[in-house]
Design a protein around this motif. Sequence first.
Motif, PDB file in Angstrom:
ATOM      1  N   GLU A  69       0.688  -1.125  -0.011  1.00  0.00           N
ATOM      2  CA  GLU A  69       0.068  -0.169  -0.010  1.00  0.00           C
ATOM      3  C   GLU A  69       1.365   1.394  -0.027  1.00  0.00           C
ATOM      4  N   LEU A  70       1.840   1.080   0.274  1.00  0.00           N
ATOM      5  CA  LEU A  70       3.055   2.111   0.342  1.00  0.00           C
ATOM      6  C   LEU A  70       3.791   2.740  -0.640  1.00  0.00           C
ATOM      7  N   MET A  71       3.334   1.863  -1.366  1.00  0.00           N
ATOM      8  CA  MET A  71       4.510   2.158  -2.616  1.00  0.00           C
ATOM      9  C   MET A  71       3.427   3.587  -3.382  1.00  0.00           C
ATOM     10  N   LEU A  72       2.224   3.461  -3.261  1.00  0.00           N
ATOM     11  CA  LEU A  72       1.330   4.986  -3.613  1.00  0.00           C
ATOM     12  C   LEU A  72       2.271   5.662  -3.440  1.00  0.00           C
ATOM     13  N   ASP A  73       2.461   6.055  -2.327  1.00  0.00           N
ATOM     14  CA  ASP A  73       3.179   7.460  -1.875  1.00  0.00           C
ATOM     15  C   ASP A  73       4.561   7.798  -3.017  1.00  0.00           C
ATOM     16  N   GLY A  74       4.043   8.934  -2.359  1.00  0.00           N
ATOM     17  CA  GLY A  74       5.558   9.266  -3.820  1.00  0.00           C
ATOM     18  C   GLY A  74       6.721   9.322  -2.917  1.00  0.00           C
ATOM     19  N   ASN A  75       7.725   9.355  -4.340  1.00  0.00           N
ATOM     20  CA  ASN A  75       9.395   8.979  -3.572  1.00  0.00           C
ATOM     21  C   ASN A  75       9.416  10.107  -3.108  1.00  0.00           C
ATOM     22  N   SER A  76      10.404   9.885  -1.105  1.00  0.00           N
ATOM     23  CA  SER A  76      10.181  11.379  -1.328  1.00  0.00           C
ATOM     24  C   SER A  76      11.838  11.991  -1.699  1.00  0.00           C
ATOM     25  N   ALA A  81       9.161  19.961  -2.692  1.00  0.00           N
ATOM     26  CA  ALA A  81       8.824  20.752  -1.644  1.00  0.00           C
ATOM     27  C   ALA A  81       8.811  20.335  -0.180  1.00  0.00           C
ATOM     28  N   THR A  82       9.136  19.728   0.003  1.00  0.00           N
ATOM     29  CA  THR A  82       9.645  19.724   1.702  1.00  0.00           C
ATOM     30  C   THR A  82      10.835  19.953   2.279  1.00  0.00           C
ATOM     31  N   VAL A 410       2.508  23.680 -14.631  1.00  0.00           N
ATOM     32  CA  VAL A 410       3.424  22.808 -14.646  1.00  0.00           C
ATOM     33  C   VAL A 410       3.688  21.862 -12.961  1.00  0.00           C
ATOM     34  N   SER A 411       3.062  22.356 -11.800  1.00  0.00           N
ATOM     35  CA  SER A 411       3.078  21.394 -10.881  1.00  0.00           C
ATOM     36  C   SER A 411       2.966  20.134 -11.015  1.00  0.00           C
ATOM     37  N   ARG A 412       1.408  20.157 -11.951  1.00  0.00           N
ATOM     38  CA  ARG A 412       0.433  18.860 -12.370  1.00  0.00           C
ATOM     39  C   ARG A 412       0.720  18.125 -12.939  1.00  0.00           C
ATOM     40  N   ARG A 413       2.408  18.949 -14.219  1.00  0.00           N
ATOM     41  CA  ARG A 413       2.375  18.071 -15.161  1.00  0.00           C
ATOM     42  C   ARG A 413       4.319  17.572 -14.763  1.00  0.00           C
ATOM     43  N   LEU A 414       4.459  17.886 -13.710  1.00  0.00           N
ATOM     44  CA  LEU A 414       6.203  17.412 -13.185  1.00  0.00           C
ATOM     45  C   LEU A 414       5.858  16.035 -12.525  1.00  0.00           C
ATOM     46  N   LEU A 420       7.619  15.904  -7.072  1.00  0.00           N
ATOM     47  CA  LEU A 420       6.448  17.065  -6.521  1.00  0.00           C
ATOM     48  C   LEU A 420       7.243  18.633  -6.183  1.00  0.00           C
ATOM     49  N   VAL A 421       6.453  19.455  -6.974  1.00  0.00           N
ATOM     50  CA  VAL A 421       6.759  20.404  -7.035  1.00  0.00           C
ATOM     51  C   VAL A 421       5.559  21.084  -6.891  1.00  0.00           C
ATOM     52  N   PRO A 422       5.696  22.214  -5.421  1.00  0.00           N
ATOM     53  CA  PRO A 422       4.726  22.715  -5.039  1.00  0.00           C
ATOM     54  C   PRO A 422       4.664  24.192  -6.152  1.00  0.00           C
ATOM     55  N   ALA A 423       3.063  24.711  -5.950  1.00  0.00           N
ATOM     56  CA  ALA A 423       2.150  25.352  -6.372  1.00  0.00           C
ATOM     57  C   ALA A 423       1.443  26.387  -6.165  1.00  0.00           C
ATOM     58  N   TYR A 424       1.564  28.012  -4.690  1.00  0.00           N
ATOM     59  CA  TYR A 424       0.965  28.192  -4.591  1.00  0.00           C
ATOM     60  C   TYR A 424       0.351  29.209  -4.716  1.00  0.00           C
ATOM     61  N   THR A 425      -0.244  30.166  -3.959  1.00  0.00           N
ATOM     62  CA  THR A 425      -0.022  31.516  -3.739  1.00  0.00           C
ATOM     63  C   THR A 425      -0.026  32.571  -3.061  1.00  0.00           C
ATOM     64  N   PHE A 426       0.675  33.570  -3.278  1.00  0.00           N
ATOM     65  CA  PHE A 426       1.534  33.857  -1.634  1.00  0.00           C
ATOM     66  C   PHE A 426       0.365  35.168  -1.233  1.00  0.00           C
ATOM     67  N   PRO A 427       0.104  35.353   0.401  1.00  0.00           N
ATOM     68  CA  PRO A 427      -0.327  35.690   0.697  1.00  0.00           C
ATOM     69  C   PRO A 427      -0.567  37.063   0.455  1.00  0.00           C
ATOM     70  N   PRO A 428      -1.550  37.805   1.967  1.00  0.00           N
ATOM     71  CA  PRO A 428      -1.805  38.919   1.009  1.00  0.00           C
ATOM     72  C   PRO A 428      -1.578  40.120   0.942  1.00  0.00           C
ATOM     73  N   ASN A 429      -1.568  41.146   0.260  1.00  0.00           N
ATOM     74  CA  ASN A 429      -0.762  42.268  -0.849  1.00  0.00           C
ATOM     75  C   ASN A 429      -0.294  41.463  -1.830  1.00  0.00           C
ATOM     76  N   ARG A 430       0.017  40.188  -1.640  1.00  0.00           N
ATOM     77  CA  ARG A 430       0.522  39.533  -2.441  1.00  0.00           C
ATOM     78  C   ARG A 430       0.021  38.303  -3.440  1.00  0.00           C
ATOM     79  N   GLU A 431      -1.474  38.387  -2.796  1.00  0.00           N
ATOM     80  CA  GLU A 431      -2.415  36.887  -3.348  1.00  0.00           C
ATOM     81  C   GLU A 431      -2.250  36.867  -4.941  1.00  0.00           C
TER      82      GLU A 431
END
Length: 482
Positions: A69-76, A81-82, A410-414, A420-431
């Motif tokens: 079951e753990l084989m379904l995890d990503g390769n650390s 991202a981490t 890009v994150s989805r395709r990678l 695992l390369v995270p994509a995210y928005t920045f906090p308020p004032n630079r959302e």
Amino acid sequence: MVLYKGTEKSTSRRTARRPEASAAVRRLSPNPFYGLADPVGGMTSAPPVHRLPDGPMAPATAHRLIHDELMLDGNSRLNLATFVTTWMEPEAGALMTECRDKNMIDKDEYPRTAELERRCTAMLADLWNAPDPDSAVGCSTTGSSEACMLAGMALKRRWAARNRDRYPASARPNLVMGVNVQVCWEKFCTFWEVEPRLVPMEGERFHIDPQAAADLCDENTIGVVAVLGSTFDGSYEPVAEVCAALDALQERTGLDIPVHVDGASGAMVAPFLDEDLVWDFRLPRVCSINTSGHKYGLVYPGVGWALWRSQDALPEELVFRVNYLGGDMPTFALNFSRPGAQVVAQYYTFLRLGREGYRAVQQTSRDVARGLAENIMALGDFRLLTRGDQLPVFALTTAPEVENFDVFDVSRRLREHGWLVPAYTFPPNREDLSVLRVVCRNGFSADLAELLLEDLRSLLPELRRQPHPMSQDTEQPRAFHH
């Protein structure tokens, strides 16, 4: 809180609706070879997953079921991202195995493990230029988040002691920090009833502004948090400038505001690669520092460290002295029982590498980050926000002229290639700003960086042919906090 809503009953109903899921199929759901002498012996049904099985099974069978079951995890190792360490030497793993049954709190029964913890805090006090390393106090924790909680508690208690005659016990103090702080500081303010005062991002400044932080301080401010290595983009916050702004504030108003340095990552990078950068106990206003041993401290999770420049910086009433298993032990950490394995692994790594070894490891990570950032920039589709020249971390976004895809595409395709390369928005004032962030750790080699670059090159032609970005659902949560 129920994290998994499925039940065996609901599973049974779904099974009943599927004609192909016959009793015979369920009887042989596990691989027959998982049996012992008889391949089908005891394999009467697949074990339940949301309640305890009715009886035991062979250890090899339980191991194989979970392993599969753990084989379904990503390769650390491909998880960019981490910040958490994903590789250690086998010798460190062997020591951790030897010590995983030792309870770190039981210092009377495991005095040598306790001694290794003490040595680690002394080494960190020396590394961070405490005025008198022998008088600095500190402790290990389960990670930098717990260490931040302890540092925040000490700040609040010191503020309360200074203002005991002016404020009731119910008075609500505040803590000043940049909006880019790790989520543990939001938790601290919520759990310990402290008002968070956040310095917003402005333009191309993605972390705290020293003067803006000083302007938010008043007589109810317990401290200012400066982050040595923002998780959003890998940049160092200007700790010395923050202290200088608070020095000027004290000259004008008499307010003496302490600084805590959240060095979760940078406190194990800057001492080796940026020796001339003054950010630590050399600044008299810095009263405490935390770091993650399991990030650039190069230890598997989870271990962190909290240090105070002197005993005066840690209120004595927060230190509990416990008569436990025959010994009187002072304890300050939030957690009581926890394994000693990670502390032993931290001492092993300190002993194994020394200053020159740490410098070599961190320099390699920075070189990989800078090289990868420049090569991605050369592709022409991206704009770098940071270049990996502080933390071995960099953030990038799509170039202004790119309209066919965005960072979420890009994150989805990678991810399809295992990265695992995270994509995210920045906090308020630079959302308005969405980015990709790449963390280069020990074990992410130049060869792996080249493979990542090759995969990115291979998917760009298809992304360029898209009619528009595929990630149009703005209701999706896109914040990223670790």
